[in-house]
Design an enzyme around this catalytic site. Sequence first.
Site, PDB file in Angstrom:
ATOM      1  N   HIS A  24       0.841  -1.197   0.000  1.00 16.89           N
ATOM      2  CA  HIS A  24       0.000   0.000   0.000  1.00 16.89           C
ATOM      3  C   HIS A  24       0.880   1.251   0.000  1.00 16.89           C
ATOM      4  CE1 HIS A  24      -3.461   2.580   1.285  1.00 16.89           C
ATOM      5  NE2 HIS A  24      -2.478   3.276   1.837  1.00 16.89           N
ATOM      6  N   GLU A  25       1.875   1.256   0.856  1.00 17.19           N
ATOM      7  CA  GLU A  25       2.761   2.424   0.929  1.00 17.19           C
ATOM      8  C   GLU A  25       3.637   2.545  -0.315  1.00 17.19           C
ATOM      9  OE1 GLU A  25       2.194   4.647   3.045  1.00 17.19           O
ATOM     10  OE2 GLU A  25       0.790   3.423   4.190  1.00 17.19           O
ATOM     11  N   HIS A  28       1.974   4.572  -2.819  1.00 10.30           N
ATOM     12  CA  HIS A  28       2.172   6.022  -2.649  1.00 10.30           C
ATOM     13  C   HIS A  28       3.591   6.435  -3.034  1.00 10.30           C
ATOM     14  CE1 HIS A  28      -1.669   6.501  -0.724  1.00 10.30           C
ATOM     15  NE2 HIS A  28      -1.341   5.819   0.350  1.00 10.30           N
TER      16      HIS A  28
END
Length: 459
Positions: A24-25, A28
């Site tokens: 998920h990170e 980003h």
Amino acid sequence: MSTLLFILGVLVMVVAIAFSIGLHEVGHLVPAKRFGVRVPQYMIGFGKTLWSFKRGDTEYGFKAIPLGGYIAMIGMYPPAKNKGVVGATDAPILRKSSTGMFQQMADEARHAAAEQLQPGDENRLFYKLPVYKRIIIMLGGPVMNLLIGVVMIGIVTVGFGMPSQTSTVEEVYQCVVPLGEESSRDSSVNNGCLPSDAPGPAYAAGLRPGDTITSFDGAPVGTTDWVELTQAIRGHAGESVPLTYEREGVEHSTTITPYKTERPVINDQGQLVTDAAGNPQTVEVGFIGMGSDVRNIQQPVSAVLPAVGQQVSGVAAVVLDLPARVAAVGKAAFSDTPRDPNGPISVVGVGRIAGEISAMEQIGVADKAASLISLIGGLNIALFVFNLIPLLPLDGGHIVGALFESVRRFFSKIFRRPDPGPVDIAKMLPLTYVVAVGMLVMGAVLIYADIVKPVSIFG
């Protein structure tokens, strides 16, 4: 052995959660770096740093509390309009206002962010990016979870197959038991039948467990057409209908007359329909008294996205009513009220379910693997939906802020007004803290409930 398998299932889920958060990170991180934003930190967890290393501008590492993750980006807070450029280190300006404390909070956040700036960061600030780039960065995390969910659900759907009702008969009832009396009958005595019960139409027509129905009323019945067959039976109450079935490779013909009786309403997915109070709705329909053999049937690739869509829709329904559902879980945890098995659970609950799946001796290795992969897929779908909630500090809150900025600048341009500049999310910090505290409280309630009154998928 079962204890070791339980622990193994929990560990598998712990690793899966860590990877899901980490990716998920990454969702980003990659676009942020691609668009030139400096990212000082990429961390899994919160609290004290346990281990880290630095590569380029970014420190990568793990922290003590593995309940999330984050990347730190330079320039998340634009400068105050009366402060000049980001990086100003003058003391926050106090003013007489009913919101003075909140203004102070925003100024202190900007001041702390400014201390991270280095020479050359002037063009590497997040808030200076075009709106669409900021949205791409904030969408990157949830989209990564969605992609993981699609892959996991795809593996299960196409590779292992989905549990499906087939046209093969698993059980045949010798009689028609009136609705509501099933639980009071002793199936060991005359198969649960009383002399006053109507004979079961399927049994009377000669159907037995293991038979495969091939046609009903002249229409062919495919292997996975059980729901369609059930709907056809329900629509022919009291009518004599031709039926063919296969037994040990030989096809047989018979005539069956569905019995008109009160039965639960079933939707197109074969699920019970309930009223506002959660009670099953009933209707008078045709009934022949037999049950389907459920088997894992491999699905085409085209079935993956509809399956994902169903999960997204189900999770969204839970999220829209999340405070009320968490309150219900809390009530169940502190009382004798039964817990809703379809309600929200914490990571503790997810780990416990994974452990139960791994420890079940009645489940084969392939089914265990499919169940765990499906659980990982469902977890990532939940992360995708949850992170799109339009509230800070969640990704959805940043996306809404960027969209609002775009709309505000559009109308300023239309009406020939000065550019209002970037949206100052620092002013939203009080609400952000309220949301964060609310999330912590709900998480604590769910964890407590998953310890004292866990949801068990095996009853």
